[in-house]
Scaffold this motif. Structure first.
Motif, PDB file in Angstrom:
ATOM      1  N   CYS A  53       0.836  -1.197   0.000  1.00 43.60           N
ATOM      2  CA  CYS A  53       0.000   0.000   0.000  1.00 43.60           C
ATOM      3  C   CYS A  53       0.874   1.251   0.000  1.00 43.60           C
ATOM      4  N   SER A  54       0.295   2.325  -0.497  1.00 44.72           N
ATOM      5  CA  SER A  54       0.953   3.618  -0.466  1.00 44.72           C
ATOM      6  C   SER A  54       0.829   4.241   0.922  1.00 44.72           C
ATOM      7  N   VAL A  55       1.441   5.396   1.105  1.00 47.78           N
ATOM      8  CA  VAL A  55       1.327   6.119   2.372  1.00 47.78           C
ATOM      9  C   VAL A  55      -0.133   6.334   2.740  1.00 47.78           C
ATOM     10  N   LEU A  56      -0.964   6.694   1.764  1.00 44.91           N
ATOM     11  CA  LEU A  56      -2.372   6.986   2.012  1.00 44.91           C
ATOM     12  C   LEU A  56      -3.277   5.758   1.910  1.00 44.91           C
ATOM     13  N   GLY A  57      -2.675   4.576   1.790  1.00 42.55           N
ATOM     14  CA  GLY A  57      -3.455   3.351   1.815  1.00 42.55           C
ATOM     15  C   GLY A  57      -3.960   2.863   0.477  1.00 42.55           C
ATOM     16  N   LYS A  58      -3.541   3.475  -0.618  1.00 43.81           N
ATOM     17  CA  LYS A  58      -3.939   2.973  -1.926  1.00 43.81           C
ATOM     18  C   LYS A  58      -3.174   1.682  -2.224  1.00 43.81           C
ATOM     19  N   PRO A  59      -3.824   0.676  -2.787  1.00 42.92           N
ATOM     20  CA  PRO A  59      -3.128  -0.584  -3.059  1.00 42.92           C
ATOM     21  C   PRO A  59      -2.145  -0.453  -4.223  1.00 42.92           C
ATOM     22  N   LEU A  60      -1.007  -1.095  -4.071  1.00 44.47           N
ATOM     23  CA  LEU A  60      -0.078  -1.260  -5.185  1.00 44.47           C
ATOM     24  C   LEU A  60      -0.453  -2.573  -5.860  1.00 44.47           C
ATOM     25  N   ILE A  61      -1.019  -2.469  -7.043  1.00 40.71           N
ATOM     26  CA  ILE A  61      -1.622  -3.614  -7.724  1.00 40.71           C
ATOM     27  C   ILE A  61      -0.630  -4.233  -8.692  1.00 40.71           C
ATOM     28  N   ALA A  62      -0.428  -5.545  -8.543  1.00 39.97           N
ATOM     29  CA  ALA A  62       0.355  -6.324  -9.502  1.00 39.97           C
ATOM     30  C   ALA A  62      -0.602  -7.132 -10.357  1.00 39.97           C
ATOM     31  N   LEU A  63      -0.418  -7.071 -11.657  1.00 44.56           N
ATOM     32  CA  LEU A  63      -1.216  -7.840 -12.607  1.00 44.56           C
ATOM     33  C   LEU A  63      -0.357  -8.950 -13.193  1.00 44.56           C
ATOM     34  N   ARG A  64      -0.900 -10.159 -13.191  1.00 48.15           N
ATOM     35  CA  ARG A  64      -0.157 -11.331 -13.652  1.00 48.15           C
ATOM     36  C   ARG A  64      -0.790 -11.879 -14.922  1.00 48.15           C
TER      37      ARG A  64
ATOM     38  N   LEU B 161       4.259 -17.049 -25.633  1.00 46.20           N
ATOM     39  CA  LEU B 161       4.707 -16.232 -24.505  1.00 46.20           C
ATOM     40  C   LEU B 161       3.951 -16.597 -23.232  1.00 46.20           C
ATOM     41  N   TYR B 162       2.661 -16.849 -23.364  1.00 47.31           N
ATOM     42  CA  TYR B 162       1.840 -17.190 -22.204  1.00 47.31           C
ATOM     43  C   TYR B 162       2.338 -18.469 -21.537  1.00 47.31           C
ATOM     44  N   LYS B 163       2.769 -19.438 -22.334  1.00 53.83           N
ATOM     45  CA  LYS B 163       3.221 -20.722 -21.792  1.00 53.83           C
ATOM     46  C   LYS B 163       4.678 -20.682 -21.322  1.00 53.83           C
ATOM     47  N   GLU B 164       5.471 -19.774 -21.884  1.00 50.44           N
ATOM     48  CA  GLU B 164       6.897 -19.747 -21.560  1.00 50.44           C
ATOM     49  C   GLU B 164       7.269 -18.694 -20.523  1.00 50.44           C
ATOM     50  N   THR B 165       6.489 -17.631 -20.428  1.00 47.85           N
ATOM     51  CA  THR B 165       6.815 -16.541 -19.514  1.00 47.85           C
ATOM     52  C   THR B 165       5.623 -16.249 -18.601  1.00 47.85           C
ATOM     53  N   THR B 166       5.909 -15.559 -17.516  1.00 50.63           N
ATOM     54  CA  THR B 166       4.865 -14.992 -16.664  1.00 50.63           C
ATOM     55  C   THR B 166       5.204 -13.527 -16.455  1.00 50.63           C
ATOM     56  N   LEU B 167       4.333 -12.666 -16.936  1.00 55.73           N
ATOM     57  CA  LEU B 167       4.540 -11.228 -16.787  1.00 55.73           C
ATOM     58  C   LEU B 167       3.855 -10.756 -15.507  1.00 55.73           C
ATOM     59  N   TRP B 168       4.630 -10.124 -14.645  1.00 54.55           N
ATOM     60  CA  TRP B 168       4.125  -9.472 -13.450  1.00 54.55           C
ATOM     61  C   TRP B 168       4.328  -7.967 -13.616  1.00 54.55           C
ATOM     62  N   ALA B 169       3.246  -7.229 -13.731  1.00 56.22           N
ATOM     63  CA  ALA B 169       3.349  -5.783 -13.937  1.00 56.22           C
ATOM     64  C   ALA B 169       2.763  -5.041 -12.740  1.00 56.22           C
ATOM     65  N   VAL B 170       3.490  -4.031 -12.278  1.00 58.64           N
ATOM     66  CA  VAL B 170       2.966  -3.086 -11.279  1.00 58.64           C
ATOM     67  C   VAL B 170       2.910  -1.736 -11.986  1.00 58.64           C
ATOM     68  N   PRO B 171       1.800  -1.432 -12.627  1.00 55.80           N
ATOM     69  CA  PRO B 171       1.758  -0.240 -13.482  1.00 55.80           C
ATOM     70  C   PRO B 171       1.843   1.092 -12.740  1.00 55.80           C
ATOM     71  N   MET B 172       1.428   1.137 -11.457  1.00 53.89           N
ATOM     72  CA  MET B 172       1.424   2.421 -10.740  1.00 53.89           C
ATOM     73  C   MET B 172       2.029   2.230  -9.357  1.00 53.89           C
ATOM     74  N   VAL B 173       3.337   2.449  -9.267  1.00 53.27           N
ATOM     75  CA  VAL B 173       4.070   2.266  -8.020  1.00 53.27           C
ATOM     76  C   VAL B 173       3.774   3.399  -7.029  1.00 53.27           C
ATOM     77  N   ASN B 174       3.470   4.582  -7.522  1.00 54.11           N
ATOM     78  CA  ASN B 174       3.360   5.788  -6.696  1.00 54.11           C
ATOM     79  C   ASN B 174       1.990   6.442  -6.866  1.00 54.11           C
ATOM     80  N   PRO B 175       0.907   5.770  -6.457  1.00 50.75           N
ATOM     81  CA  PRO B 175      -0.437   6.307  -6.739  1.00 50.75           C
ATOM     82  C   PRO B 175      -0.735   7.624  -6.032  1.00 50.75           C
ATOM     83  N   ASP B 176      -0.258   7.793  -4.787  1.00 50.32           N
ATOM     84  CA  ASP B 176      -0.492   9.062  -4.092  1.00 50.32           C
ATOM     85  C   ASP B 176       0.150  10.217  -4.845  1.00 50.32           C
TER      86      ASP B 176
END
Length: 295
Positions: free
Chosen positions: A36-47, A93-108
């Motif tokens: 979570c950010s300082v203000l409690g917003k979630p840091l979302i990872a998409l897989r 790519l779907y079978k060979e890799t796993t993409l983990w993205a955190v598109p917004m690290v600093n939401p506040d």
């Protein structure tokens, strides 16, 4: 379309709405809160994917570089759409890799840079003071406590703090009281240590450059991959000196695997929302090349 907003920027509520849309369209995409950010917003990872080669990409470490979040969300939508359509390359790519993205690290910080202070948060008066009394926050890069999240990692942190010479909170370049003092940096470090990422890419703006090294800790093939990423995008691979404490610096030092900072687009930050299509045309082949590459 992903990224539409009446506000001239990609803010947190829009990002959350796009996450929900992505998950509804493509049930095989998964979402996790990694902190979570300082203000409690979630840091979302998409897989996305189920392969044995995990790759991490992130955006918006810096508040006024919010355009990188929109770029990553568009990439996820394109990749998921290609897989759902049965395209052979996406299926591989779907079978060979796993993409983990955190598109917004600093939401506040993103919301502050776009909306300014609200007048109701306890930090608002302090933020105005840190911003030199100005109510314009479009040049704000830090998190809501005035700490530059990309100067927060334990890889030459003291050297970077001294080099920056910024004594306290403000719009940019303050490294904090110690490494990983901020919850967003702590979350990204913990998340990264929990998964053995093969490669990481941190999207920033601007300059059309690719930073690929850190004090000779990088693996021998990092320069080759940087060259391939440059060829795919037209961006220039650059070997940096006198730069420490960034996320990719720490990743390279800690894991001895390829890590890259990609300075997307060109101009003056914050880059305008209207630049998304042109920048995405450059960044998409770079991100695909990173996923396709084999060490």
């Amino acid at each position: 379309m992903y990224g539409y907003s009446r506000v001239p920027g990609y803010h947190f509520s829009l990002f959350r709405a796009d996450c929900d849309l992505l998950l509804r369209k493509y049930p095989f995409v998964r979402a996790y809160a990694v902190g979570c950010s300082v203000l409690g917003k979630p840091l979302i990872a998409l897989r996305l994917g189920e392969g044995g080669r995990p790759i991490h990409m992130n955006g918006s470490f810096h508040a006024n570089e919010w355009i990188t979040s929109a770029l990553l969300m568009r990439f996820l939508d394109d990749l998921a759409g290609s897989y759902a359509a049965g395209e052979a390359g996406a299926a591989r790519l779907y079978k060979e890799t796993t993409l983990w993205a955190v598109p917004m690290v600093n939401p506040d910080g993103v919301d502050l840079s776009l909306f300014g202070t609200t007048g109701i948060l306890p930090l608002d008066r302090q933020l105005l003071e840190w911003n030199g009394g100005s109510g314009r926050f479009d040049q704000w890069k830090a998190n809501i406590r005035g700490v530059d999240l990309n100067d927060q990692f334990p890889a030459g942190w003291e050297e970077e703090r001294l080099r920056r010479g910024v004594a306290g909170p403000g719009p940019r370049d303050y490294a904090g009281i110690c490494p990983l003092s901020e919850p967003e940096a702590q979350a990204m470090a913990s998340f990264t240590m929990s998964i053995p990422f093969d490669t990481v890419i941190a999207l920033h703006t601007q300059g059309k450059e690719i930073y690929w090294n850190y004090k000779e800790y990088e693996p021998a093939d990092a320069e080759e991959l940087a060259a391939r990423l440059g060829q795919a995008s037209g961006y220039k691979p650059v070997k940096l000196t006198d730069s420490d404490a960034g996320y990719k610096d720490w990743f390279i030092k800690r894991f001895r695997r390829p890590g890259f900072t990609v300075e997307a687009g060109e101009g003056v930050n914050p880059l305008p929302y209207s630049d998304v299509p042109a920048i995405y045309a450059e960044v998409k082949p770079l991100l695909l090349e990173a996923m396709q590459w084999r060490r």
